[in-house]
Design an enzyme around this catalytic site. Structure first.
Site, mmCIF file in Angstrom:
data_model
loop_
_atom_site.group_PDB
_atom_site.id
_atom_site.type_symbol
_atom_site.label_atom_id
_atom_site.label_comp_id
_atom_site.label_asym_id
_atom_site.label_seq_id
_atom_site.Cartn_x
_atom_site.Cartn_y
_atom_site.Cartn_z
ATOM 1 N N TYR A 1 0.772 -1.225 0.000
ATOM 2 C CA TYR A 1 0.000 0.000 0.000
ATOM 3 C C TYR A 1 0.816 1.294 0.000
ATOM 4 O O TYR A 1 0.407 2.272 -0.625
ATOM 5 C CB TYR A 1 -0.975 -0.021 1.180
ATOM 6 C CG TYR A 1 -2.350 0.461 0.802
ATOM 7 C CD1 TYR A 1 -3.256 -0.409 0.220
ATOM 8 C CD2 TYR A 1 -2.726 1.769 1.023
ATOM 9 C CE1 TYR A 1 -4.516 0.020 -0.138
ATOM 10 C CE2 TYR A 1 -3.991 2.201 0.671
ATOM 11 C CZ TYR A 1 -4.888 1.326 0.094
ATOM 12 O OH TYR A 1 -6.134 1.761 -0.250
ATOM 13 N N LYS B 1 -0.843 -14.668 1.588
ATOM 14 C CA LYS B 1 -0.729 -15.487 0.377
ATOM 15 C C LYS B 1 0.681 -16.088 0.380
ATOM 16 O O LYS B 1 1.451 -15.964 -0.579
ATOM 17 C CB LYS B 1 -0.982 -14.614 -0.864
ATOM 18 C CG LYS B 1 -1.198 -15.379 -2.151
ATOM 19 C CD LYS B 1 -2.485 -16.165 -2.211
ATOM 20 C CE LYS B 1 -2.595 -16.920 -3.531
ATOM 21 N NZ LYS B 1 -3.747 -17.834 -3.581
ATOM 22 N N ASP C 1 -7.339 -16.091 -0.775
ATOM 23 C CA ASP C 1 -8.501 -16.503 -1.581
ATOM 24 C C ASP C 1 -9.446 -17.362 -0.742
ATOM 25 O O ASP C 1 -10.666 -17.154 -0.724
ATOM 26 C CB ASP C 1 -8.066 -17.221 -2.866
ATOM 27 C CG ASP C 1 -6.957 -18.230 -2.630
ATOM 28 O OD1 ASP C 1 -6.310 -18.196 -1.560
ATOM 29 O OD2 ASP C 1 -6.725 -19.078 -3.514
ATOM 30 N N ASP D 1 -7.559 -4.048 3.168
ATOM 31 C CA ASP D 1 -8.365 -3.021 2.493
ATOM 32 C C ASP D 1 -9.546 -3.685 1.789
ATOM 33 O O ASP D 1 -10.697 -3.242 1.902
ATOM 34 C CB ASP D 1 -7.454 -2.309 1.483
ATOM 35 C CG ASP D 1 -8.146 -1.171 0.768
ATOM 36 O OD1 ASP D 1 -8.969 -0.495 1.390
ATOM 37 O OD2 ASP D 1 -7.862 -0.967 -0.434
ATOM 38 N N ASP E 1 -13.971 -4.300 3.202
ATOM 39 C CA ASP E 1 -15.179 -3.927 2.444
ATOM 40 C C ASP E 1 -16.085 -5.142 2.286
ATOM 41 O O ASP E 1 -17.311 -5.059 2.433
ATOM 42 C CB ASP E 1 -14.814 -3.390 1.048
ATOM 43 C CG ASP E 1 -14.645 -1.870 1.031
ATOM 44 O OD1 ASP E 1 -14.213 -1.316 2.066
ATOM 45 O OD2 ASP E 1 -14.946 -1.235 0.007
#
Ligand code: ATP
Length: 359
Positions: free
Chosen positions: A123, A194, A228, A252, A256
């Site tokens: 980020y 990941k 995932d 992030d 949401d």
């Protein structure tokens, strides 16, 4: 009396922050709200989106509540609050309030917290030209052995994980899981990375979290999922989550997703922390499509204010405010358009004030 600095920012930010602050003042809490100049207005009047006096007001206040960032002037405000002040843990509760509009068939009992590492990962945006990377690291190869130098023209982004950065956010998450466990939560830390694809960067993050839980917090359960699979689980098994710790960009996105499963993006609060500093803001952005119409859902900001009150030591007021929000959703008579209702931002806020007083 506690002092709160309120910075609306842009888009729907000022609408939801103003409504929340009117509620705080009208409720009779021992809180004074300051609204120093910032953003585009301060740029015009003071030549800076965040004048020195506004920074000082934030630094000396008991709490800071931010609305939403949009264009450069308000982005400069959040850049200072978040990055320049060195916050590293964004705490994002994902909680279903019965009566809110979750797309899930069975959202009851969703009550967990996402902690998004805020200072590292991808980020902060260390990007550049591939030719420069190839010059600096001519032998850097991908998994199939192709040298970066052989890719041809393009760009790159650098993902950074430091031992110290991972340790401090892991400790923060473990402490939160411990406090939640003391209040009856399962006491589980779920780490999401990941690391199968990025064994060095994500792998280090995963390893540090696992080692810390085992060494320093044996009373906590611990699990790890690839991002995932983690995303799937947040949709399919959200009730199984307690504290979810993840890296900057994954956090992030997943917050949401979590917000929507619990009831909607407009309802999700957050607090950004480092030792000795915190500020609070809803998870949603400036929502330019509905800005200026007085219909934004202020719940995310009101619940962020509740987190702020808790942080300021006004714990009873924080609980009462959250209970007021829960009651308005249960009653279902004064909900905003995103929740299938007809109430304006102000009408919803008035209903929360009435419910707060009735607690
Ligand atoms: P930004 O780029 O500033 O993050 P954005 O439009 O990309 O803004 P959000 O502002 O986070 O993203 O919101 C996405 C959409 O969700 C909005 O366009 C809006 O329709 C809806 N939304 C977000 N927050 C609210 C809210 N508080 N009340 C009602 N709807 C909302």
């Amino acid at each position: 009396m506690k002092t709160v600095v309120a910075l609306g920012g842009e888009g729907i930010g000022p609408e939801v922050v103003d409504a929340t602050c009117e509620l705080l003042v009208a409720s009779g809490m021992p809180v004074t709200v300051l609204t120093p100049p910032h953003g585009a207005a301060a740029q015009a009047s003071h030549g800076s989106p965040l004048p020195d006096d506004t920074r000082r007001a934030c630094e000396t206040a008991d709490g800071v509540l931010f609305g939403a960032a949009g264009g450069p002037p308000s982005s400069a405000v959040v850049t200072w609050l978040r990055w320049a002040k060195g916050t590293y843990a964004s705490v994002r509760p994902v909680k279903h309030y019965p009566g809110s509009s979750s797309p899930l068939a069975r959202p009851d009992g969703i009550d967990y917290v996402i902690i998004r590492e805020l200072s590292e990962g991808l980020y902060p945006g260390r990007e550049g030209d591939l030719a420069d990377l190839a010059r600096a690291m001519p032998e850097l190869k991908d998994k199939v052995g192709t040298r970066v130098a052989d890719y041809g023209p393009g760009r790159f982004a650098a993902k950074v994980v430091t031992r110290a950065g991972a340790e401090r956010v892991a400790k923060f998450a473990c402490e939160l899981a411990r406090r939640r466990k003391a209040r009856g939560a399962p006491g589980k830390l779920t780490c999401i990375t990941k690391s199968n694809v990025l064994p060095q960067s994500d792998g280090l993050f995963q390893q540090i979290v696992a080692e810390m839980v085992k060494r320093d917090y044996p009373e906590l359960a611990h699990e790890h999922f690839y991002v995932d699979d983690g995303a799937r689980r947040l949709v399919r098994f959200p009730q199984q989550m307690d504290v979810v710790l993840t890296m900057n960009l994954y956090g992030d996105i997943l917050s949401d997703l979590g917000a929507e499963t619990a009831g909607g993006l407009g309802m999700a609060p957050s607090g950004c922390f480092r030792d000795g500093w915190a500020y609070f803001e809803s998870v949603h952005g400036s929502a330019p499509d509905i800005a200026g119409r007085g219909i934004a859902n202020p719940t995310g900001t009101i619940l962020s204010a509740a987190m702020m009150l808790d942080h300021m030591g006004l714990t009873a007021e924080a609980r009462q405010l959250e209970a007021g929000v829960a009651r308005v959703y249960r009653d279902g008579k004064a909900l905003t358009a995103d929740q299938g209702g007809k109430a304006s931002t102000k009408e919803f806020t008035r209903a929360v004030l009435d419910a707060y007083r009735a607690q």
